[in-house]
Design a protein around this motif. Structure first.
Motif, mmCIF file in Angstrom:
data_model
loop_
_atom_site.group_PDB
_atom_site.id
_atom_site.type_symbol
_atom_site.label_atom_id
_atom_site.label_comp_id
_atom_site.label_asym_id
_atom_site.label_seq_id
_atom_site.Cartn_x
_atom_site.Cartn_y
_atom_site.Cartn_z
ATOM 1 N N MET A 110 -22.848 17.400 -17.812
ATOM 2 C CA MET A 110 -22.501 18.397 -16.803
ATOM 3 C C MET A 110 -23.710 19.153 -16.285
ATOM 4 S SD MET A 110 -18.779 19.854 -17.937
ATOM 5 C CE MET A 110 -19.191 20.325 -19.610
ATOM 6 N N ARG B 296 -23.082 27.102 -11.842
ATOM 7 C CA ARG B 296 -22.829 26.296 -13.038
ATOM 8 C C ARG B 296 -23.505 26.860 -14.282
ATOM 9 N NH1 ARG B 296 -20.127 21.543 -12.218
ATOM 10 N NH2 ARG B 296 -20.806 20.418 -14.054
ATOM 11 N N GLN C 288 -14.106 25.798 -23.521
ATOM 12 C CA GLN C 288 -12.743 25.283 -23.386
ATOM 13 C C GLN C 288 -12.604 23.942 -24.116
ATOM 14 O OE1 GLN C 288 -10.897 28.026 -22.356
ATOM 15 N NE2 GLN C 288 -9.687 26.457 -21.317
ATOM 16 N N ILE C 289 -13.621 23.113 -23.926
ATOM 17 C CA ILE C 289 -13.581 21.783 -24.549
ATOM 18 C C ILE C 289 -13.585 21.905 -26.073
ATOM 19 C CG2 ILE C 289 -14.983 19.719 -24.955
ATOM 20 C CD1 ILE C 289 -15.723 19.821 -21.967
ATOM 21 N N MET D 83 -10.314 22.496 -28.032
ATOM 22 C CA MET D 83 -9.287 21.458 -28.122
ATOM 23 C C MET D 83 -8.928 21.158 -29.574
ATOM 24 S SD MET D 83 -10.753 18.860 -25.262
ATOM 25 C CE MET D 83 -9.809 17.474 -25.873
ATOM 26 N N ILE E 11 -10.758 28.100 -10.273
ATOM 27 C CA ILE E 11 -12.053 27.445 -10.258
ATOM 28 C C ILE E 11 -12.205 26.574 -9.011
ATOM 29 C CG2 ILE E 11 -11.320 25.372 -11.482
ATOM 30 C CD1 ILE E 11 -13.906 25.451 -13.026
ATOM 31 N N VAL F 285 -15.000 21.061 -10.585
ATOM 32 C CA VAL F 285 -14.258 20.199 -11.509
ATOM 33 C C VAL F 285 -14.616 18.738 -11.271
ATOM 34 C CG1 VAL F 285 -11.980 19.491 -12.306
ATOM 35 C CG2 VAL F 285 -12.370 21.856 -11.598
ATOM 36 N N SER G 115 -17.983 17.914 -12.656
ATOM 37 C CA SER G 115 -17.975 17.774 -14.110
ATOM 38 C C SER G 115 -17.293 16.484 -14.538
ATOM 39 C CB SER G 115 -17.253 18.974 -14.737
ATOM 40 O OG SER G 115 -17.999 20.157 -14.493
ATOM 41 N N LYS H 40 -9.763 8.485 -23.216
ATOM 42 C CA LYS H 40 -8.670 9.417 -23.492
ATOM 43 C C LYS H 40 -9.163 10.854 -23.560
ATOM 44 C CE LYS H 40 -5.536 6.203 -25.720
ATOM 45 N NZ LYS H 40 -5.207 5.603 -24.421
ATOM 46 N N LEU H 41 -10.418 10.984 -23.982
ATOM 47 C CA LEU H 41 -10.951 12.321 -24.249
ATOM 48 C C LEU H 41 -11.287 13.087 -22.969
ATOM 49 C CD1 LEU H 41 -11.333 13.660 -26.906
ATOM 50 C CD2 LEU H 41 -13.669 12.766 -27.016
ATOM 51 N N LEU I 156 -8.493 14.893 -21.168
ATOM 52 C CA LEU I 156 -8.107 16.121 -21.869
ATOM 53 C C LEU I 156 -9.125 17.226 -21.613
ATOM 54 C CD1 LEU I 156 -6.985 14.506 -25.256
ATOM 55 C CD2 LEU I 156 -5.533 15.340 -23.407
ATOM 56 N N MET I 157 -10.399 16.854 -21.635
ATOM 57 C CA MET I 157 -11.441 17.850 -21.364
ATOM 58 C C MET I 157 -11.278 18.427 -19.965
ATOM 59 S SD MET I 157 -14.773 15.884 -22.951
ATOM 60 C CE MET I 157 -15.125 15.826 -24.711
ATOM 61 N N GLN J 78 -8.464 20.848 -19.802
ATOM 62 C CA GLN J 78 -8.862 22.135 -20.370
ATOM 63 C C GLN J 78 -9.658 22.959 -19.359
ATOM 64 O OE1 GLN J 78 -6.812 22.519 -23.136
ATOM 65 N NE2 GLN J 78 -8.579 23.614 -23.962
ATOM 66 N N ILE J 79 -10.537 22.243 -18.664
ATOM 67 C CA ILE J 79 -11.383 22.942 -17.690
ATOM 68 C C ILE J 79 -10.541 23.503 -16.551
ATOM 69 C CG2 ILE J 79 -13.103 22.520 -15.888
ATOM 70 C CD1 ILE J 79 -14.523 20.651 -17.862
ATOM 71 N N LEU K 104 -7.635 24.533 -16.643
ATOM 72 C CA LEU K 104 -6.778 25.645 -17.059
ATOM 73 C C LEU K 104 -7.504 26.988 -17.060
ATOM 74 C CD1 LEU K 104 -4.763 23.997 -19.969
ATOM 75 C CD2 LEU K 104 -3.986 24.544 -17.661
ATOM 76 N N MET K 105 -8.816 26.932 -16.860
ATOM 77 C CA MET K 105 -9.598 28.169 -16.888
ATOM 78 C C MET K 105 -9.116 29.146 -15.821
ATOM 79 S SD MET K 105 -13.366 26.532 -17.366
ATOM 80 C CE MET K 105 -14.187 28.003 -16.780
#
Lengths: 206, 206
Positions: A157, A187, A197-198, A201, B145, B150, B153, B189-190, B193-194, B197-198, B200-201
């Motif tokens: 990132m 950033r 946030q990550i 998890m 955000i 996003v 990232s 998969k990860l 999810l990351m 999470q981002i 949801l900030m």
DNA sequence: GTCTATATTGTGATAGAC
DNA sequence: GTCTATCACAATATAGAC
């Protein structure tokens, strides 16, 4: 310490600029001499060969951003505390030398023999780094996630936006470079929050 | 449709391999001919010039991963639904052609004139993309955000690990390539999810 | 379509005068 | 330290025989 003549300075400056832009094979000694406004044979006088000149530039390039990265893997302090300052430092370096990431990555890709040198100059012992990662796993990072995956995302990132700068600037910011830089400045604060946030998890992968 | 002789196929295959590895300037026509096991002049017979051969390879390279990216910016469906399938597709492409990211990024860096061509071949209209981003801002992404942050990232986390593969593999996975690939498979998969999470900030930047 | 021979230019590097 | 002259070689590209 370092005794550099004005000519030598000009050579390094031009070599840095052109090697970053066009790569090693894409840049001729003549190109560098022209850019520096000096005679071509002076390059050989100061650096003997093109290889040695390139090595000097490559070393310089790494010195501009590697220290910030190395520290992340080294410190004994909990990884969490370091993250914000680390991110700020890396992004700041990227803004100042935006061409370095793509340059170093390409050079490592086409010349993997250089990797040991890079790692050594980073002052990183891979074994130590891995042990540390494993310790963190049940330490300050109160997360089930593999800390290496966090590190990868963190570095991605921070660095990737600059490696892909032309595309991102054009597609997402309408070609406005000021807008791109402004976004990168944001950033500095944003990425630490994203990383946090990550890290929060739970049970991401069973 | 496409009528390709066996010789032409061999040329493209060798050219792809070598250009990815050593770049345009770092690869000679002789290198390619040797790798393909044919006479050097045949390269000129089939592709006229080195530039045209390189263009063919560059086009091929983009075709291998650009479609997956373009779709992300195009669809009218809420961005959220697309993310997991998108990430899976991009990472899958990266695993298959790991050298392409660094190659394309370096080429864009050293030859920015190519950017319009790239964008055109992606089928992306930057204006449309930006409008869409602005719409998403108050749409399906229920987040304060900037959606561009996003996207940046997201792409970073998918592509960068491959651009930096040699370093990451060595430092974080002790040089074990299988372990690296396994980690990238996990990221399919990860990363979704990351990203979730981002997204949801709340109020990340006042 | 494939080869040999050749033209032409560019490149890294050195020797030697100043 | 800086220049001119020169070398050996590699590169792209084309012409023309087969």
């Amino acid at each position: 310490m370092e005794r550099h003549t004005e000519t030598e300075q000009k050579i390094i400056a031009s070599a840095e600029k052109l090697f970053y832009q066009k790569g090693k094979a894409g840049t001729s000694m003549q190109d560098i001499a022209d850019d520096a406004g000096i005679n071509r044979t002076l390059l050989n006088y100061y650096f003997r060969t093109k290889d040695q000149l390139f090595d000097a530039v490559f070393r310089t390039a790494m010195g501009r951003f590697v220290p910030a990265l190395a520290e992340l893997l080294h410190s004994d302090m909990p990884i969490e505390e370091y993250i914000p300052v680390m991110i700020d430092r890396v992004i700041t370096a990227m803004i100042e030398y935006p061409q370095i990431p793509a340059f170093v990555l390409q050079e490592l890709n086409s010349n993997p023999d250089r990797l040991p040198q890079v790692i050594k100059e980073m002052g990183i012992d891979p074994d130590v780094a891995m042990k540390k990662m494993e310790r963190e796993e049940r330490g300050a990072l109160k997360s089930d996630i593999d800390p290496r995956q966090v590190i990868i995302s963190l570095l991605s990132m921070c660095i990737f936006p600059f490696a892909a700068r032309p595309v991102i600037r054009e597609v997402l910011y309408g070609g406005d470079d000021d807008a791109f830089i402004e976004a990168m400045e944001q950033r500095k604060k944003l990425v630490p929050l994203m990383v946090r946030q990550i890290m929060l998890m739970k049970n991401p992968i069973p």
